[in-house]
Scaffold this motif. Structure first.
Motif, PDB file in Angstrom:
ATOM      1  N   ASP A  13      -3.530   5.843   4.932  1.00 45.88           N
ATOM      2  CA  ASP A  13      -3.341   5.128   3.478  1.00 45.88           C
ATOM      3  C   ASP A  13      -3.515   6.475   3.162  1.00 45.88           C
ATOM      4  O   ASP A  13      -3.276   5.961   1.391  1.00 45.88           O
ATOM      5  CB  ASP A  13      -4.105   3.579   3.287  1.00 45.88           C
ATOM      6  CG  ASP A  13      -5.836   5.169   2.770  1.00 45.88           C
ATOM      7  OD1 ASP A  13      -5.842   5.972   3.863  1.00 45.88           O
ATOM      8  OD2 ASP A  13      -6.941   3.938   2.471  1.00 45.88           O
ATOM      9  N   GLN A  17       1.472   2.495  -1.858  1.00 45.01           N
ATOM     10  CA  GLN A  17       1.799   1.310  -1.774  1.00 45.01           C
ATOM     11  C   GLN A  17       2.279   1.455  -0.693  1.00 45.01           C
ATOM     12  O   GLN A  17       2.878   0.644   0.141  1.00 45.01           O
ATOM     13  CB  GLN A  17       2.796   1.139  -2.874  1.00 45.01           C
ATOM     14  CG  GLN A  17       1.752   0.546  -4.620  1.00 45.01           C
ATOM     15  CD  GLN A  17       2.824   0.010  -5.062  1.00 45.01           C
ATOM     16  OE1 GLN A  17       5.028  -0.149  -4.657  1.00 45.01           O
ATOM     17  NE2 GLN A  17       3.020  -0.324  -6.104  1.00 45.01           N
ATOM     18  N   ASP A  46       1.818  -2.375   1.102  1.00 45.52           N
ATOM     19  CA  ASP A  46       0.587  -2.557   0.264  1.00 45.52           C
ATOM     20  C   ASP A  46       0.965  -2.365  -1.143  1.00 45.52           C
ATOM     21  O   ASP A  46       0.645  -2.159  -1.794  1.00 45.52           O
ATOM     22  CB  ASP A  46      -0.504  -1.523   1.142  1.00 45.52           C
ATOM     23  CG  ASP A  46      -1.514  -2.439   0.814  1.00 45.52           C
ATOM     24  OD1 ASP A  46      -2.503  -3.207   0.048  1.00 45.52           O
ATOM     25  OD2 ASP A  46      -2.707  -1.343   0.707  1.00 45.52           O
ATOM     26  N   GLU A  72       6.030  -5.641   5.606  1.00 45.68           N
ATOM     27  CA  GLU A  72       4.937  -5.365   4.192  1.00 45.68           C
ATOM     28  C   GLU A  72       3.692  -6.718   4.960  1.00 45.68           C
ATOM     29  O   GLU A  72       3.922  -7.343   5.712  1.00 45.68           O
ATOM     30  CB  GLU A  72       5.229  -6.695   3.505  1.00 45.68           C
ATOM     31  CG  GLU A  72       5.902  -8.132   3.498  1.00 45.68           C
ATOM     32  CD  GLU A  72       6.071  -8.700   2.471  1.00 45.68           C
ATOM     33  OE1 GLU A  72       7.260  -7.918   1.488  1.00 45.68           O
ATOM     34  OE2 GLU A  72       7.085  -9.502   2.870  1.00 45.68           O
ATOM     35  N   VAL A  73       2.662  -5.700   3.990  1.00 47.85           N
ATOM     36  CA  VAL A  73       1.497  -6.266   5.363  1.00 47.85           C
ATOM     37  C   VAL A  73       0.808  -7.768   4.321  1.00 47.85           C
ATOM     38  O   VAL A  73       1.173  -8.275   2.822  1.00 47.85           O
ATOM     39  CB  VAL A  73       0.096  -5.375   4.428  1.00 47.85           C
ATOM     40  CG1 VAL A  73      -1.332  -6.260   4.349  1.00 47.85           C
ATOM     41  CG2 VAL A  73       0.075  -4.133   4.700  1.00 47.85           C
TER      42      VAL A  73
END
Length: 80
Positions: A13, A17, A46, A72-73
């Motif tokens: 992560d 984003q 994200d 995309e999440v």
């Protein structure tokens, strides 16, 4: 055409984003008849930076958002 939805674990992560999701699939090898595990890593958008390493998430195909991001999440995944 329907959008594909995959489920996997967040392995990074670090990006802004962006999360990297590892999606694992299992199949029977055509010659050896053993179950083989293969994984792919997808860069996913994200929006709110809400998912952290280790989270199980669902991702969906989308229009390209950057050089690597085409997913995309859409939320947390289930533990099934």
């Amino acid at each position: 055409m329907p959008k594909r939805i995959l489920q996997g674990a967040v392995v990074s992560d670090k990006g802004q984003q962006t999360v990297v999701v590892s999606v694992e699939r299992m199949f029977t090898h055509p010659l050896f008849k053993k179950v083989v595990r293969r994984s792919n890593r997808f860069h996913a958008h994200d929006e709110k930076n809400e998912f952290k390493v280790g989270d199980l998430v669902r991702i969906q195909e989308c229009a390209p958002k950057s050089k690597l991001k085409r997913w995309e999440v859409i939320g947390l995944g289930s533990k099934e």
